[in-house]
Design a protein around this motif. Structure first.
Motif, PDB file in Angstrom:
ATOM      1  N   GLU A 213      43.680  36.304  37.550  1.00  0.00           N
ATOM      2  CA  GLU A 213      42.820  36.007  38.694  1.00  0.00           C
ATOM      3  C   GLU A 213      42.852  37.199  39.649  1.00  0.00           C
ATOM      4  OE1 GLU A 213      43.040  31.372  39.478  1.00  0.00           O
ATOM      5  OE2 GLU A 213      45.033  32.186  39.123  1.00  0.00           O
ATOM      6  N   PHE A 214      41.833  38.053  39.525  1.00  0.00           N
ATOM      7  CA  PHE A 214      41.766  39.268  40.329  1.00  0.00           C
ATOM      8  C   PHE A 214      41.174  39.020  41.714  1.00  0.00           C
ATOM      9  CE2 PHE A 214      41.963  41.057  36.060  1.00  0.00           C
ATOM     10  CZ  PHE A 214      42.845  42.114  36.235  1.00  0.00           C
ATOM     11  N   LYS A 215      40.216  38.110  41.796  1.00  0.00           N
ATOM     12  CA  LYS A 215      39.476  37.949  43.047  1.00  0.00           C
ATOM     13  C   LYS A 215      40.359  37.492  44.199  1.00  0.00           C
ATOM     14  CE  LYS A 215      34.932  37.196  41.008  1.00  0.00           C
ATOM     15  NZ  LYS A 215      33.794  36.265  40.818  1.00  0.00           N
ATOM     16  N   GLN A 216      41.443  36.764  43.879  1.00  0.00           N
ATOM     17  CA  GLN A 216      42.297  36.305  44.968  1.00  0.00           C
ATOM     18  C   GLN A 216      43.047  37.469  45.616  1.00  0.00           C
ATOM     19  OE1 GLN A 216      44.928  33.444  43.043  1.00  0.00           O
ATOM     20  NE2 GLN A 216      46.608  34.889  43.141  1.00  0.00           N
ATOM     21  N   ALA A 217      43.096  38.621  44.927  1.00  0.00           N
ATOM     22  CA  ALA A 217      43.714  39.811  45.530  1.00  0.00           C
ATOM     23  C   ALA A 217      42.876  40.326  46.696  1.00  0.00           C
ATOM     24  CB  ALA A 217      43.869  40.909  44.484  1.00  0.00           C
ATOM     25  N   LEU A 218      41.611  39.915  46.733  1.00  0.00           N
ATOM     26  CA  LEU A 218      40.707  40.378  47.786  1.00  0.00           C
ATOM     27  C   LEU A 218      40.649  39.415  48.963  1.00  0.00           C
ATOM     28  CD1 LEU A 218      37.745  41.444  45.455  1.00  0.00           C
ATOM     29  CD2 LEU A 218      39.702  42.818  46.206  1.00  0.00           C
ATOM     30  N   ILE A 219      41.301  38.253  48.821  1.00  0.00           N
ATOM     31  CA  ILE A 219      41.240  37.231  49.863  1.00  0.00           C
ATOM     32  C   ILE A 219      42.504  37.286  50.712  1.00  0.00           C
ATOM     33  CG2 ILE A 219      41.090  34.753  50.331  1.00  0.00           C
ATOM     34  CD1 ILE A 219      39.664  34.455  47.658  1.00  0.00           C
ATOM     35  N   ILE A 227      47.249  39.746  42.574  1.00  0.00           N
ATOM     36  CA  ILE A 227      46.629  39.269  41.347  1.00  0.00           C
ATOM     37  C   ILE A 227      47.434  38.078  40.837  1.00  0.00           C
ATOM     38  CG2 ILE A 227      45.914  39.907  39.017  1.00  0.00           C
ATOM     39  CD1 ILE A 227      46.360  42.882  40.021  1.00  0.00           C
ATOM     40  N   GLY A 228      46.738  37.063  40.385  1.00  0.00           N
ATOM     41  CA  GLY A 228      47.425  35.915  39.804  1.00  0.00           C
ATOM     42  C   GLY A 228      47.514  36.065  38.295  1.00  0.00           C
ATOM     43  N   SER A 307      39.698  35.735  32.456  1.00  0.00           N
ATOM     44  CA  SER A 307      39.742  36.482  33.710  1.00  0.00           C
ATOM     45  C   SER A 307      38.483  36.207  34.513  1.00  0.00           C
ATOM     46  CB  SER A 307      39.853  37.987  33.425  1.00  0.00           C
ATOM     47  OG  SER A 307      39.741  38.738  34.614  1.00  0.00           O
ATOM     48  N   ASP A 308      38.631  36.200  35.837  1.00  0.00           N
ATOM     49  CA  ASP A 308      37.460  35.999  36.684  1.00  0.00           C
ATOM     50  C   ASP A 308      36.618  37.270  36.793  1.00  0.00           C
ATOM     51  OD1 ASP A 308      39.359  37.344  38.124  1.00  0.00           O
ATOM     52  OD2 ASP A 308      39.394  35.973  39.827  1.00  0.00           O
ATOM     53  N   ILE A 309      37.104  38.367  36.220  1.00  0.00           N
ATOM     54  CA  ILE A 309      36.332  39.609  36.124  1.00  0.00           C
ATOM     55  C   ILE A 309      36.400  40.072  34.672  1.00  0.00           C
ATOM     56  CG2 ILE A 309      36.151  42.011  36.879  1.00  0.00           C
ATOM     57  CD1 ILE A 309      37.214  41.150  39.574  1.00  0.00           C
ATOM     58  N   GLU A 310      35.255  40.304  34.054  1.00  0.00           N
ATOM     59  CA  GLU A 310      35.180  40.476  32.602  1.00  0.00           C
ATOM     60  C   GLU A 310      35.798  41.770  32.084  1.00  0.00           C
ATOM     61  OE1 GLU A 310      31.783  40.395  29.066  1.00  0.00           O
ATOM     62  OE2 GLU A 310      31.237  40.009  31.155  1.00  0.00           O
ATOM     63  N   LYS A 311      35.536  42.896  32.718  1.00  0.00           N
ATOM     64  CA  LYS A 311      35.936  44.191  32.164  1.00  0.00           C
ATOM     65  C   LYS A 311      37.441  44.318  31.929  1.00  0.00           C
ATOM     66  CE  LYS A 311      35.389  49.192  32.775  1.00  0.00           C
ATOM     67  NZ  LYS A 311      34.813  50.266  33.628  1.00  0.00           N
ATOM     68  N   GLY A 344      35.889  31.373  34.234  1.00  0.00           N
ATOM     69  CA  GLY A 344      35.385  31.128  35.549  1.00  0.00           C
ATOM     70  C   GLY A 344      36.199  29.932  35.903  1.00  0.00           C
ATOM     71  N   THR A 345      36.030  29.428  37.035  1.00  0.00           N
ATOM     72  CA  THR A 345      36.784  28.235  37.387  1.00  0.00           C
ATOM     73  C   THR A 345      36.327  27.044  36.565  1.00  0.00           C
ATOM     74  OG1 THR A 345      35.264  28.039  39.232  1.00  0.00           O
ATOM     75  CG2 THR A 345      37.426  28.920  39.704  1.00  0.00           C
ATOM     76  N   ASN A 346      35.184  27.171  35.863  1.00  0.00           N
ATOM     77  CA  ASN A 346      34.746  26.091  34.972  1.00  0.00           C
ATOM     78  C   ASN A 346      35.785  25.816  33.892  1.00  0.00           C
ATOM     79  OD1 ASN A 346      32.393  25.749  36.348  1.00  0.00           O
ATOM     80  ND2 ASN A 346      31.070  26.695  34.823  1.00  0.00           N
ATOM     81  N   THR A 347      36.450  26.876  33.415  1.00  0.00           N
ATOM     82  CA  THR A 347      37.464  26.702  32.376  1.00  0.00           C
ATOM     83  C   THR A 347      38.621  25.863  32.888  1.00  0.00           C
ATOM     84  OG1 THR A 347      36.891  28.855  31.453  1.00  0.00           O
ATOM     85  CG2 THR A 347      38.983  27.907  30.770  1.00  0.00           C
ATOM     86  N   ILE A 348      39.064  26.140  34.111  1.00  0.00           N
ATOM     87  CA  ILE A 348      40.161  25.376  34.700  1.00  0.00           C
ATOM     88  C   ILE A 348      39.735  23.929  34.923  1.00  0.00           C
ATOM     89  CG2 ILE A 348      41.726  25.167  36.672  1.00  0.00           C
ATOM     90  CD1 ILE A 348      41.441  28.195  37.068  1.00  0.00           C
ATOM     91  N   ALA A 349      38.534  23.737  35.463  1.00  0.00           N
ATOM     92  CA  ALA A 349      38.043  22.382  35.729  1.00  0.00           C
ATOM     93  C   ALA A 349      37.881  21.596  34.434  1.00  0.00           C
ATOM     94  CB  ALA A 349      36.716  22.446  36.488  1.00  0.00           C
TER      95      ALA A 349
END
Length: 368
Positions: A213-219, A227-228, A307-311, A344-349
């Motif tokens: 989870e990369f995006k939480q590093a930006l929050i 990073i999670g 991953s929430d970011i593909e690359k 995406g969070t769809n996978t977790i849900a």
């Protein structure tokens, strides 16, 4: 106590949830039930609109090879559950049929903590109810996924950065009382593993799900802005929780200092990881070395990377494949499939919903 007919109906429905498209013959074989019992139970389940027969496959040899088995699936109109994925700064809710099909997903941008999680979950559920009509399938429960140390045995959170939990915290029973539904709680990485475990048409019995989870590093977050990294282990066809139910909580074997970092990257480096290729390369190399060693030691068949970011996931996938070969000691060929999972969070849900459906079957609540 359930009667035999109810037990057999539950077994059949759960088997079709795990392995859709099985025929009556396959159900009889896999469940070790008499063919007559399966035929009788399936007939009732079809009459009750819980199971659906699919068209028989037709080929050129159909006339000479005898009667073709008829594939069966759970009816997507049988019922639904809600899967709720809670992350830093956002929440994703997926309506999932009891057959495992995602019907609809919605993302909310809000900050959920231990102070408001009960109210927010109830608000989400009530909003869902407001859109329902009397003709819509019944909702059987809520499955919640969140990052942290989750005790699956009693639905409690031991520690969670996401929810700002530092002491044992429980809220599931309160939501169950309010909704009169079954509610389950699961760790996010384990939810991802559940999403691959069901349906299991590939018969995967041993695999690792790597959640990045990369995006939480930006929050900005008062406790953690990094990073999670979390792991979900499936061993012998079951989620592996460990003695304390903390299995999958990752920290790099290269970390020597006692601090809050999961890898050798500093907090400042984690914040820049998406914009600095050198930092990303070090992060990928470190994660890959850890995962390759685990994969070879456990002798798994597959590694999924979400991953929430593909690359970064694609780069990590290639690196792990190389490191698995380099880490393997013996002159005997070994194949471990490494693949990127559309995350995406769809996978977790979805995984949170699948965990709940499994619980409903285990409690004998499906079919009613």
């Amino acid at each position: 106590m359930m009667g035999n007919k109810e037990k057999n109906a539950t077994k059949i429905c759960k088997e079709l949830w795990l392995h859709p498209f099985e025929s009556r013959i396959e159900l009889s074989k896999n469940l070790k039930l008499d063919k007559s019992t399966v035929t009788s139970e399936v007939a009732k389940l079809i009459k009750d609109n819980i199971i659906i027969e699919l068209p028989k496959e037709i080929d050129d040899n159909s006339l000479s090879s005898g009667r073709k088995p008829i594939p069966l699936i759970l009816n997507k109109e049988f019922g639904v559950v809600l899967g709720i994925a809670i992350q830093v700064g956002s929440c994703t809710v997926s309506e999932v049929s009891l057959s495992g099909l995602v019907i609809e997903s919605k993302e909310y941008f809000l900050n959920i903590t231990k102070e408001n999680i009960k109210e927010e979950v109830l608000r989400i559920y009530n909003e869902f109810l407001f859109t329902r009509t009397k003709n819509d399938p019944k909702c059987y429960g809520l499955g919640i996924g969140v990052g942290g140390l989750i005790d699956y045995r009693n639905n409690t959170i031991k520690y969670s950065v996401t929810l700002d939990v530092e002491q044992e915290f429980s809220f599931i029973e309160e939501i169950e009382k309010e909704t009169k539904l079954v509610v389950t709680l699961e760790n996010n990485a384990n939810c991802c593993a559940w999403s691959k475990l069901v349906p299991n048409n590939d018969s995967l019995s041993d695999f690792i799900f790597v959640l990045l989870e990369f995006k939480q590093a930006l929050i900005p977050h008062k406790k953690y802005g990094g990073i999670g990294v979390g792991l979900g282990f499936v061993i012998d066809g079951k989620i592996h929780y460990g003695v304390n139910s903390y299995s999958g909580e990752f920290r790099s074997c290269f970390c020597k200092e006692k601090n809050e970092n999961q890898t050798l990257l500093s907090k400042e480096e984690e914040k820049r990881v998406l914009e600095d290729s050198e930092i990303m390369a070090r992060f990928i190399a470190e994660i890959s070395a850890n995962i390759a060693s685990l994969a070879n030691t456990l002798d798994v068949s597959c590694i999924y990377i979400g991953s929430d970011i593909e690359k970064p996931a694609n780069i990590l996938s290639s690196k792990i494949e190389k490191d698995i070969n380099n880490n393997w000691l013996f002159p005997v060929e070994k194949k471990i499939k490494v693949t990127c999972s559309s995350f995406g969070t769809n996978t977790i849900a979805l995984g949170a919903a699948q965990k709940l459906i499994n619980e409903l079957f285990s409690l004998g609540l499906l079919p009613e």
